[in-house]
Design a protein around this motif. Structure first.
Motif, PDB file in Angstrom:
ATOM      1  N   LEU A  29       8.597  -5.906  -8.929  1.00 42.60           N
ATOM      2  CA  LEU A  29       7.258  -6.351  -9.336  1.00 42.60           C
ATOM      3  C   LEU A  29       6.325  -6.246  -8.145  1.00 42.60           C
ATOM      4  O   LEU A  29       6.603  -6.831  -7.084  1.00 42.60           O
ATOM      5  N   GLU A  30       5.229  -5.531  -8.282  1.00 42.80           N
ATOM      6  CA  GLU A  30       4.278  -5.338  -7.177  1.00 42.80           C
ATOM      7  C   GLU A  30       2.867  -5.651  -7.667  1.00 42.80           C
ATOM      8  O   GLU A  30       2.406  -5.099  -8.656  1.00 42.80           O
ATOM      9  N   ALA A  31       2.182  -6.545  -6.913  1.00 44.04           N
ATOM     10  CA  ALA A  31       0.842  -6.984  -7.330  1.00 44.04           C
ATOM     11  C   ALA A  31      -0.186  -5.853  -7.292  1.00 44.04           C
ATOM     12  O   ALA A  31      -1.054  -5.745  -8.156  1.00 44.04           O
ATOM     13  N   GLY A  37       2.617  -1.920   0.527  1.00 43.74           N
ATOM     14  CA  GLY A  37       2.020  -3.076   1.219  1.00 43.74           C
ATOM     15  C   GLY A  37       1.193  -2.612   2.401  1.00 43.74           C
ATOM     16  O   GLY A  37       0.199  -1.895   2.244  1.00 43.74           O
ATOM     17  N   LYS A  38       1.627  -2.980   3.603  1.00 47.73           N
ATOM     18  CA  LYS A  38       0.870  -2.614   4.817  1.00 47.73           C
ATOM     19  C   LYS A  38       0.971  -1.114   5.088  1.00 47.73           C
ATOM     20  O   LYS A  38       0.118  -0.537   5.753  1.00 47.73           O
ATOM     21  N   LEU A  39       2.042  -0.488   4.592  1.00 42.15           N
ATOM     22  CA  LEU A  39       2.297   0.940   4.862  1.00 42.15           C
ATOM     23  C   LEU A  39       1.678   1.785   3.740  1.00 42.15           C
ATOM     24  O   LEU A  39       2.373   2.359   2.897  1.00 42.15           O
ATOM     25  N   GLY A 465      11.893  -8.386   4.617  1.00 38.31           N
ATOM     26  CA  GLY A 465      10.518  -8.083   5.051  1.00 38.31           C
ATOM     27  C   GLY A 465      10.181  -8.711   6.385  1.00 38.31           C
ATOM     28  O   GLY A 465      10.974  -9.442   6.984  1.00 38.31           O
ATOM     29  N   GLY A 466       8.966  -8.395   6.848  1.00 42.16           N
ATOM     30  CA  GLY A 466       8.542  -8.756   8.194  1.00 42.16           C
ATOM     31  C   GLY A 466       8.410 -10.240   8.464  1.00 42.16           C
ATOM     32  O   GLY A 466       8.316 -10.636   9.621  1.00 42.16           O
ATOM     33  N   SER A 467       8.389 -11.086   7.426  1.00 41.49           N
ATOM     34  CA  SER A 467       8.214 -12.522   7.687  1.00 41.49           C
ATOM     35  C   SER A 467       9.551 -13.250   7.792  1.00 41.49           C
ATOM     36  O   SER A 467       9.569 -14.464   7.970  1.00 41.49           O
ATOM     37  N   GLY A 472       9.148  -8.398  12.140  1.00 46.09           N
ATOM     38  CA  GLY A 472       8.217  -7.386  11.626  1.00 46.09           C
ATOM     39  C   GLY A 472       8.343  -6.036  12.297  1.00 46.09           C
ATOM     40  O   GLY A 472       9.085  -5.868  13.270  1.00 46.09           O
ATOM     41  N   GLY A 473       7.601  -5.063  11.749  1.00 49.28           N
ATOM     42  CA  GLY A 473       7.684  -3.666  12.209  1.00 49.28           C
ATOM     43  C   GLY A 473       8.626  -2.928  11.266  1.00 49.28           C
ATOM     44  O   GLY A 473       9.579  -3.522  10.736  1.00 49.28           O
ATOM     45  N   ILE A 474       8.356  -1.636  11.084  1.00 47.29           N
ATOM     46  CA  ILE A 474       9.139  -0.877  10.096  1.00 47.29           C
ATOM     47  C   ILE A 474      10.650  -0.928  10.379  1.00 47.29           C
ATOM     48  O   ILE A 474      11.437  -1.222   9.467  1.00 47.29           O
ATOM     49  N   PRO A 475      11.098  -0.665  11.624  1.00 43.58           N
ATOM     50  CA  PRO A 475      12.556  -0.651  11.836  1.00 43.58           C
ATOM     51  C   PRO A 475      13.217  -1.983  11.469  1.00 43.58           C
ATOM     52  O   PRO A 475      14.259  -2.004  10.834  1.00 43.58           O
TER      53      PRO A 475
HETATM   54  C1  LIG Z   1      -2.717  -2.525  11.006  1.00 42.68           C
HETATM   55  C2  LIG Z   1      -1.224  -2.553  11.132  1.00 42.68           C
HETATM   56  C3  LIG Z   1      -0.593  -1.803  12.111  1.00 42.68           C
HETATM   57  C4  LIG Z   1       0.793  -1.811  12.231  1.00 42.68           C
HETATM   58  N1  LIG Z   1       1.399  -0.972  13.131  1.00 42.68           N
HETATM   59  C5  LIG Z   1       2.749  -0.810  13.086  1.00 42.68           C
HETATM   60  C6  LIG Z   1       3.357   0.280  13.777  1.00 42.68           C
HETATM   61  O1  LIG Z   1       2.688   1.101  14.419  1.00 42.68           O
HETATM   62  N2  LIG Z   1       4.705   0.421  13.680  1.00 42.68           N
HETATM   63  C7  LIG Z   1       5.476  -0.445  12.936  1.00 42.68           C
HETATM   64  O2  LIG Z   1       6.705  -0.268  12.880  1.00 42.68           O
HETATM   65  N3  LIG Z   1       4.913  -1.481  12.255  1.00 42.68           N
HETATM   66  C8  LIG Z   1       3.574  -1.661  12.296  1.00 42.68           C
HETATM   67  N4  LIG Z   1       2.970  -2.645  11.546  1.00 42.68           N
HETATM   68  C9  LIG Z   1       3.817  -3.647  10.857  1.00 42.68           C
HETATM   69  C10 LIG Z   1       4.431  -3.123   9.568  1.00 42.68           C
HETATM   70  O3  LIG Z   1       3.431  -2.516   8.798  1.00 42.68           O
HETATM   71  C11 LIG Z   1       5.011  -4.264   8.768  1.00 42.68           C
HETATM   72  O4  LIG Z   1       5.926  -5.020   9.561  1.00 42.68           O
HETATM   73  C12 LIG Z   1       5.757  -3.796   7.525  1.00 42.68           C
HETATM   74  O5  LIG Z   1       5.111  -2.740   6.869  1.00 42.68           O
HETATM   75  C13 LIG Z   1       5.882  -4.993   6.586  1.00 42.68           C
HETATM   76  O6  LIG Z   1       6.629  -4.636   5.454  1.00 42.68           O
HETATM   77  P1  LIG Z   1       7.157  -5.715   4.435  1.00 42.68           P
HETATM   78  O7  LIG Z   1       8.362  -5.130   3.790  1.00 42.68           O
HETATM   79  O8  LIG Z   1       7.312  -7.036   5.093  1.00 42.68           O
HETATM   80  O9  LIG Z   1       6.047  -5.822   3.306  1.00 42.68           O
HETATM   81  P2  LIG Z   1       4.448  -5.864   3.272  1.00 42.68           P
HETATM   82  O10 LIG Z   1       3.916  -4.587   3.754  1.00 42.68           O
HETATM   83  O11 LIG Z   1       3.964  -7.115   3.887  1.00 42.68           O
HETATM   84  O12 LIG Z   1       4.239  -5.891   1.703  1.00 42.68           O
HETATM   85  C14 LIG Z   1       4.463  -7.025   0.899  1.00 42.68           C
HETATM   86  C15 LIG Z   1       4.197  -6.597  -0.529  1.00 42.68           C
HETATM   87  O13 LIG Z   1       4.283  -7.753  -1.380  1.00 42.68           O
HETATM   88  C16 LIG Z   1       3.257  -7.635  -2.352  1.00 42.68           C
HETATM   89  N5  LIG Z   1       2.913  -8.953  -2.904  1.00 42.68           N
HETATM   90  C17 LIG Z   1       2.309  -9.993  -2.267  1.00 42.68           C
HETATM   91  N6  LIG Z   1       2.115 -11.018  -3.143  1.00 42.68           N
HETATM   92  C18 LIG Z   1       2.602 -10.605  -4.346  1.00 42.68           C
HETATM   93  C19 LIG Z   1       2.698 -11.207  -5.644  1.00 42.68           C
HETATM   94  N7  LIG Z   1       2.251 -12.442  -5.876  1.00 42.68           N
HETATM   95  N8  LIG Z   1       3.286 -10.497  -6.634  1.00 42.68           N
HETATM   96  C20 LIG Z   1       3.765  -9.227  -6.427  1.00 42.68           C
HETATM   97  N9  LIG Z   1       3.679  -8.613  -5.229  1.00 42.68           N
HETATM   98  C21 LIG Z   1       3.118  -9.289  -4.196  1.00 42.68           C
HETATM   99  C22 LIG Z   1       2.090  -7.041  -1.586  1.00 42.68           C
HETATM  100  O14 LIG Z   1       1.124  -6.493  -2.458  1.00 42.68           O
HETATM  101  C23 LIG Z   1       2.796  -6.003  -0.727  1.00 42.68           C
HETATM  102  O15 LIG Z   1       2.892  -4.762  -1.363  1.00 42.68           O
HETATM  103  C24 LIG Z   1       1.569  -2.657  11.391  1.00 42.68           C
HETATM  104  C25 LIG Z   1       0.934  -3.428  10.412  1.00 42.68           C
HETATM  105  C26 LIG Z   1      -0.439  -3.358  10.258  1.00 42.68           C
HETATM  106  C27 LIG Z   1      -1.113  -4.144   9.143  1.00 42.68           C
END
Ligand SMILES: Cc1cc2nc3c(=O)[nH]c(=O)nc-3n(C[C@H](O)[C@H](O)[C@H](O)COP(=O)(O)OP(=O)(O)OC[C@H]3O[C@@H](n4cnc5c(N)ncnc54)[C@H](O)[C@@H]3O)c2cc1C
Length: 488
Positions: A29-31, A37-39, A465-467, A472-475
């Protein structure tokens, strides 16, 4: 068995791939109307920008997903190693190219600074050693399962703990090690790779340069967003069903067991049931919005968050030979810059500027002759600051600083602009306070204060995920998907 994943960030998608490749039914499920998300990416007037991450390290974790699914990576995703990981501009007009080839980089350091270049080799060896000690303990496994403390690599890691410099901050360690202040600043910057402050985060974080110099910096040939697109395609090929525009409202509970989720899609309330649930949504939001209050681990959820960012996406009508794909324009006073960020929750008037130009390698990212500039400065996380004022002031400061260091006025070359700030990051991704990397790593106990990849009270609920762990960070997000899918 059905596994339900909440959120299609990179960790949610990677978890979906891993679990589907084991033969389970997976629904996501994706909002938003899009995954990642961030990517994700932004398109404007013929320019394409990667919206969030721009630096791709540890591609082996992406490759692993294709291998697990029995597919060839190159059928979905291609990437290349960068020869220059980043170009650095200092206020004293020094320019340093960070060559991926260490011998070439050492030569550059001996020509441009007063530092003994052999110090680079010993610094990077120490960084590698830190990585080898910490990765098996802090990154690759759950920190919250007793059995993981009994493995040989973990015990080895614990015995060598003195070497990882937990009790010194990163800046102290770098200032003790290097003579030349420009190299101290160069290596202090790695704290920002997980949204931390070099003057607070433990010197353990000097592990980060090893990821860039030891393993390399890479660029996906179709841009960072192609990581998301190729993994979504892989997931769909494995039968994963994505529901977009599906905003989760509640995790439905039995006695102490998660039953499914309630969500809204096209203004209609819907429910979905599953045996196992993984939340990829920010951990604080997951507890506060979707679960009864009695489950909330408040101490963990209220830990200070990482820094955020202010990004201007500028379409430029000309190209700049003096720039590489990744460029840094350092502030003259790094300490005051970080004090402004962390103590005063503001952006410094002389901010360190990062410019990413993917059109250097992927020429169709900008109209002919032009370039797509992703111009980012570190920002405090969102605490209700007057962002409109901060944005105006910072745009002007950035343009003045670039004019000074590039010795030309770049403002007249900007033909279009998009902006992302801590407020919009929070709204578009659900990230608490718009933090880029979940909790900050400024505290030496931060690794232990991140939420586990499972719920200790609800046996069929998991988190990635990153939290959450390992951060955090892709790897690290990809590693969280690996840890969680093994638990599921
Ligand atoms: C500007 C910026 C630069 C960055 N630079 C780098 C970099 O150079 N290299 C690197 O490795 N990392 C970088 N990062 C960090 C990296 O992007 C994140 O750590 C990573 O993408 C987080 O992924 P995640 O899986 O935690 O999900 P997120 O990307 O946080 O996505 C969470 C998802 O949950 C969804 N969601 C939220 N609430 C709901 C809801 N109620 N119902 C359904 N869906 C919901 C959101 O829509 C989103 O799609 C950067 C981040 C940003 C913003």
């Amino acid at each position: 068995m059905t596994c339900l994943i909440l959120g299609a960030g990179i960790a949610g998608i990677a978890s979906a791939v891993r679990i589907a490749s084991k033969g389970y039914d997976v629904e996501v499920l994706e909002a938003n109307q899009y995954a990642g998300g961030k990517l994700t990416e932004i398109q404007n007037e013929g320019y394409r920008f990667d919206a969030g991450p721009s630096l791709f390290t540890m591609p082996q974790y992406v490759e692993e997903l294709f291998a697990l699914a029995g597919k060839k990576t190159e059928d979905y995703f291609e990437y290349e190693k960068l020869d220059i990981t980043c170009k650095y501009f200092y206020e004293d007009n020094t320019i340093i190219n960070a060559y991926a080839d260490i011998e070439k980089f050492k030569q550059e350091i001996s020509q441009k600074t007063s530092e003994n270049p052999n110090k680079i080799t010993s610094f990077l060896e120490k960084s590698k050693e830190k990585y080898e000690i910490t990765a098996p303990v802090f990154l690759e496994k759950s920190l919250h399962q007793l059995k993981n403390y009994l493995s040989l690599p973990t015990l080895k890691g614990i015995l060598n703990f003195g070497k990882v410099e937990v009790f010194k901050n990163m800046h102290q360690s770098n200032a003790d090690f290097f003579e030349d202040k420009r190299l101290v600043q160069f290596f202090d910057r790695y704290a920002t790779y997980n949204g931390s402050d070099p003057y607070q985060t433990p010197a353990t974080m000097n592990v980060i340069p090893h990821l860039e110099f030891g393993f390399g910096a890479f660029f996906p040939k179709k841009g960072m967003h192609s990581i998301t697109k190729s993994l979504v395609k892989l997931a769909e090929d494995l039968g994963v069903k994505f529901h977009f525009g599906a905003k989760v409202q509640e995790i439905l509970m039995g006695k102490n067991y998660a039953l499914g989720a309630k969500y809204i899609q096209n203004n209609t309330e819907k429910t979905i049931f599953a045996k196992k649930i993984i939340s990829n949504i920010d951990i604080a939001q997951t507890y506060k919005k979707f679960l009864p209050q009695k489950f909330s681990p408040n101490k963990i959820l209220n830990q200070p968050k990482s820094s955020s960012a202010l990004i201007f996406y500028w379409g430029m009508n000309t190209s700049f030979e003096e720039l590489e794909m990744h460029n840094i324009f350092f502030s003259a006073d790094y300490k005051t810059e970080f004090e402004t960020l962390w103590q005063h929750k503001d952006i410094y008037h002389d901010p360190t500027i990062y410019i990413n130009i993917t059109a250097k390698n992927k020429v169709d990212d900008a109209p002919k002759g032009g370039e797509n500039w992703f111009v980012m400065v570190n920002a405090p996380n969102n605490q209700g600051q007057n962002w409109d004022d901060i944005i105006e002031k910072t745009r002007k400061n950035i343009q003045e600083k670039l004019a000074r260091l590039l010795k030309k006025d770049i403002t007249k070359n900007i033909v279009c602009e998009n902006i992302l700030d801590p407020r919009t990051i929070e709204i578009r991704t659900g990230s608490t306070q718009g933090a880029l990397y979940g909790n900050s790593s400024n505290n030496k106990f931060a690794a232990f204060l991140r939420h586990a990849n499972f719920s200790s009270q609800i046996p069929n609920l998991y988190f990635c995920g990153g939290s959450v762990h390992p951060g955090g960070g892709i790897p690290l997000c990809l590693l969280s998907a690996k840890i969680v899918s093994e638990m599921v």
